[in-house]
Write a protein that holds these residues in place. Sequence first.
Motif, mmCIF file in Angstrom:
data_model
loop_
_atom_site.group_PDB
_atom_site.id
_atom_site.type_symbol
_atom_site.label_atom_id
_atom_site.label_comp_id
_atom_site.label_asym_id
_atom_site.label_seq_id
_atom_site.Cartn_x
_atom_site.Cartn_y
_atom_site.Cartn_z
ATOM 1 N N LEU A 1 0.868 -1.193 0.031
ATOM 2 C CA LEU A 1 0.063 0.052 0.058
ATOM 3 C C LEU A 1 0.847 1.394 0.070
ATOM 4 C CD1 LEU A 1 -3.075 1.297 0.491
ATOM 5 C CD2 LEU A 1 -2.410 1.375 2.995
ATOM 6 N N THR B 1 0.358 5.617 0.067
ATOM 7 C CA THR B 1 -0.509 7.045 0.074
ATOM 8 C C THR B 1 0.625 8.190 -0.426
ATOM 9 O OG1 THR B 1 0.274 7.759 2.092
ATOM 10 C CG2 THR B 1 -1.505 6.037 2.112
ATOM 11 N N ILE C 1 -1.320 12.473 0.211
ATOM 12 C CA ILE C 1 -3.014 12.326 0.816
ATOM 13 C C ILE C 1 -3.129 13.524 1.486
ATOM 14 C CG2 ILE C 1 -3.342 9.984 -0.167
ATOM 15 C CD1 ILE C 1 -3.362 9.448 2.679
ATOM 16 N N ILE D 1 -7.945 5.561 3.799
ATOM 17 C CA ILE D 1 -7.422 4.504 3.019
ATOM 18 C C ILE D 1 -8.276 3.383 2.440
ATOM 19 C CG2 ILE D 1 -5.754 2.577 3.552
ATOM 20 C CD1 ILE D 1 -4.052 4.623 5.122
ATOM 21 N N ARG E 1 -10.989 3.782 1.272
ATOM 22 C CA ARG E 1 -12.111 4.470 0.350
ATOM 23 C C ARG E 1 -13.437 4.297 0.803
ATOM 24 N NH1 ARG E 1 -10.618 2.101 -5.363
ATOM 25 N NH2 ARG E 1 -12.394 3.480 -6.107
ATOM 26 N N GLU F 1 -2.894 10.683 -3.814
ATOM 27 C CA GLU F 1 -3.338 9.449 -4.543
ATOM 28 C C GLU F 1 -3.243 8.110 -3.556
ATOM 29 O OE1 GLU F 1 -0.759 7.414 -8.145
ATOM 30 O OE2 GLU F 1 -1.936 8.973 -8.632
ATOM 31 N N LEU F 2 -4.082 7.010 -3.533
ATOM 32 C CA LEU F 2 -3.630 5.672 -3.231
ATOM 33 C C LEU F 2 -3.223 4.777 -4.254
ATOM 34 C CD1 LEU F 2 -7.086 5.611 -0.814
ATOM 35 C CD2 LEU F 2 -4.545 5.910 -0.118
ATOM 36 N N ARG F 3 -2.250 3.920 -3.715
ATOM 37 C CA ARG F 3 -2.054 2.783 -4.633
ATOM 38 C C ARG F 3 -2.027 1.384 -3.949
ATOM 39 N NH1 ARG F 3 3.147 5.143 -8.259
ATOM 40 N NH2 ARG F 3 2.055 6.711 -9.188
ATOM 41 N N ALA G 1 -5.574 3.570 -7.097
ATOM 42 C CA ALA G 1 -6.757 3.281 -6.720
ATOM 43 C C ALA G 1 -7.832 3.154 -7.711
ATOM 44 C CB ALA G 1 -7.504 3.989 -5.433
#
Length: 243
Positions: free
Chosen positions: A35, A37, A40, A80, A82, A90-92, A98
């Motif tokens: 994960l 971030t 963010i 995190i 969502r 952005e989140l990955r 995401a």
Amino acid sequence: MACGYSTTQILNGERQQSNVFGSSAMHQAPSKPLLETLQIGWERQEKRLWWNLNLQVWPGERVAVRGPSGCGKTQLLRTIARLDPLCSGELRLQGQRADRWPSPAWRAAVLYVAQQTPLVEGSVETNLLWPLRFRVQRRHLANLQNLPDWLQQLGRDSTFLKQQAHHLSGGERQLLALLRALLLEPCVLLLDEPTASLDPESSTALEKLLRSWMQEREVACLFTSHDSAQVERLANRCVHLTR
């Protein structure tokens, strides 16, 4: 007002702290993070909780999210997962943004467990089986075979499954919530005060179960806790939010 955070690495009982203000947390790892971030931020009605927050969470990590009341610890976990929208950044997950993940698939892989988890009418067993009805979770039906062992580790037997959910104590509800989360086998488990209503013995049992479950899988966990002793026992890294 400026918002920041810092990370504390806990290695072999020794702490190495790095103050971070919009920089990635440092971690030595042989593979890519589960994960990420990226810059963010979250604010509502001109109230900014955290901003430019960068994290990398790696397989096997148990990351404690700490900070004063009102700094946005629960909000970070919900964002995190969502469940609430980002204001920036952005989140990955597993290297993918995401927006490349359908929301149900993301929430199955990045699972948030609230301090007070909502339950449906019926028994503990009914509540454990409930999310397995959904297509995104059906592949985890085989995990039901692990329930007897997990219950034993938590000091419970099969009679616990027959109890009515609305008769459970606050601590028993938290045990149910953790068992349900483990059945769903997420990549990243987000636990919000997971033992707040448990006695010390049950808290220790839950921590041991979580450790053993994680050791058998390439997963990670972020959790909040007001119990400093629990953080010392369970976390191998801390993220400190500030206001």
